[in-house]
Design an enzyme around this catalytic site. Structure first.
Site, PDB file in Angstrom:
ATOM      1  CG  HIS A  61      -1.990   1.017   1.214  1.00  0.00           C
ATOM      2  ND1 HIS A  61      -3.270   0.753   1.653  1.00  0.00           N
ATOM      3  CD2 HIS A  61      -2.012   2.315   0.804  1.00  0.00           C
ATOM      4  CE1 HIS A  61      -4.011   1.844   1.524  1.00  0.00           C
ATOM      5  NE2 HIS A  61      -3.254   2.806   1.015  1.00  0.00           N
ATOM      6  NE  ARG A  65       0.773  11.264  -3.183  1.00  0.00           N
ATOM      7  CZ  ARG A  65      -0.321  11.010  -2.473  1.00  0.00           C
ATOM      8  NH1 ARG A  65      -1.362  10.435  -3.063  1.00  0.00           N
ATOM      9  NH2 ARG A  65      -0.385  11.318  -1.188  1.00  0.00           N
ATOM     10  CG  ASP A 306      -1.979   4.984   3.558  1.00  0.00           C
ATOM     11  OD1 ASP A 306      -1.929   5.214   2.327  1.00  0.00           O
ATOM     12  OD2 ASP A 306      -2.903   5.409   4.281  1.00  0.00           O
TER      13      ASP A 306
END
Length: 425
Positions: A61, A65, A306
């Protein structure tokens, strides 16, 4: 490149190995593991004495971008941050611009990673077209193009009927659905966990139940249709309890948490620290304890970061206006090693959650040092002391709540496909 990794503590949960051994790598593959091994002339030797040698770490995860938001991070900088953190594979979430909802974007990511990336990159496609939540994406095409899962991460799929159909379709073609479990109406304009600290700071809170309700919905839908579901970034004691109960009755639910949820509480927001703002938000001490308990008893299957880079201009603003997210690829390993120091996990269990299980869930074919496997290997120096500074981070963005903190433990060497791609701080 042929390698001899010598004298390290080899920990491979996939084979039940935990012993001082040598590892021989030839032609990009693990050739053998044993004591007193030698390799061909000209092979590079890595002295792993006092270090751990483990299957390459896998982060299921991350947000790279790329495409569209390269001012925050891109595949080049993101994978450099990954290998500096000991990760040999990352799975990138689809909330790019444009979103990963078609073959062209998935192929772009895979091709760029192969030519310019420092580690393996596995894209995660969207559940819905454009992540708009109204029509399913072409999951079959996404899987064929190399996506290893689907998710609308960053926001939930609000429409329960659409989510039901997504679970059914994904199960039919054998691709994992990863849920961002959040009830948006309860979140409202909240910017941090709802509780004493939010009241004291005068900030709008996000109640735990926003995550709990959404987690329960996903589990009930998965149970109803007989499909698997993976819950991302679990942060509340309620979600841990709900997942534990569901597993107990045989629901095909798995989940992950992130290091910030077992090391920080919402006290980190004091001073209106925007580098402690993320979604889900940092919770309270009893939630942190529940996350550790879930890791210990196996309720929580994986540790992921994350990793969510943001430009300084998006964080150096009033707390209410700051973007959610922190960078985590380079701090995950030392923070997770604390779980071993605290007796929450042993080393084998930690590597299971950071390598073997993510590979198993997503069908990556990694997470093992078995002979013949691709030589993705992480050599860990548990005694390495280093300070988190902006200059020390390889990520383009520096939005870490641990800036200035001293860490214990780091990747000493990261090997991807038999090639050394990182050689320590």
């Amino acid at each position: 490149m042929n390698l001899l990794i010598k004298g390290g503590r080899v920990i491979d949960p996939s084979q039940g190995i935990d012993d001082t051994l040598d590892v021989v790598v030839e032609n990009g593959l693990v050739k053998e593991i044993g004591k007193g091994l030698a390799t061909s002339a000209g092979a590079e030797t890595i002295d792993a004495s006092g270090k751990y040698v483990v299957p390459g770490l896998i982060d299921m995860h991350v947000h790279l971008r790329d495409p569209g938001l390269e001012y925050k991070e891109d595949i080049i900088s993101g994978t450099r941050a990954a290998v500096a953190g000991g990760f040999t594979s990352v799975c990138c979430m689809p909330n790019t611009k444009p979103a990963i909802d078609n073959k062209a974007i998935a192929s772009y990511i895979i091709n760029k990673a192969k030519t310019e990336g420092a580690c393996n990159v596995f894209p995660v496609g969207t559940i819905t077209q454009g992540m708009h939540g109204d029509r399913l994406a072409e999951m079959g095409e996404l899987k064929e193009s190399g996506c290893v899962a689907v998710s609308d991460d960053g926001k939930p799929v609000k429409n329960s009927e659409l989510m039901r159909r997504a679970l059914q379709y994904a199960a039919g073609i054998g691709i994992m659905v990863i849920s961002h479990a959040e009830e948006l109406e309860l979140v409202g304009e909240g910017v941090m966990n709802e509780g004493f600290t939010s009241t004291e700071l005068g900030l709008k809170g996000i109640p735990r139940v926003a995550e709990d309700i959404a987690t329960a919905r996903e589990i009930m839908l998965a149970e109803y249709v007989g499909a698997p579901i993976h819950i991302a970034h679990v942060s509340t004691k309620g979600a841990v309890r709900i997942i534990r109960e569901a597993k107990g009755r045989g629901v095909k639910v798995t989940c992950e948490t992130a290091p910030h949820y077992f090391t920080l509480t919402d006290d980190a927001v004091r001073g209106y620290n925007t580098n402690a703002k993320m979604n889900p938000p940092l919770r309270e001490a009893d939630d942190l304890a529940a996350i550790k308990a879930g890791l210990k008893d196996g309720t929580i299957d994986c540790i992921a970061t994350d990793h969510a880079p943001h430009h300084l201009d998006e964080k150096d603003v009033e707390f209410n206006e700051a973007m959610n997210g922190i960078v985590g690829l380079e701090t995950s390993l030392p923070l997770s090693l604390k779980l071993v120091d605290e007796g929450v996990l042993n080393l084998s269990q930690l590597i299971e959650k950071m390598s073997c299980k993510p590979s198993e869930l997503l069908g990556l074919g990694r997470g093992s040092l078995k002979a013949g496997n691709v030589a993705d290997i992480t050599v860990i120096d548990p005694a390495k002391q280093w300070t988190v500074t902006e200059s020390a981070l390889a990520s383009k963005s520096k939005n870490s709540p641990w800036l200035g903190a001293t860490m214990a433990g780091a990747a000493a060497c990261t090997v991807v496909g038999g090639k050394i791609v990182f050689s320590g701080r």
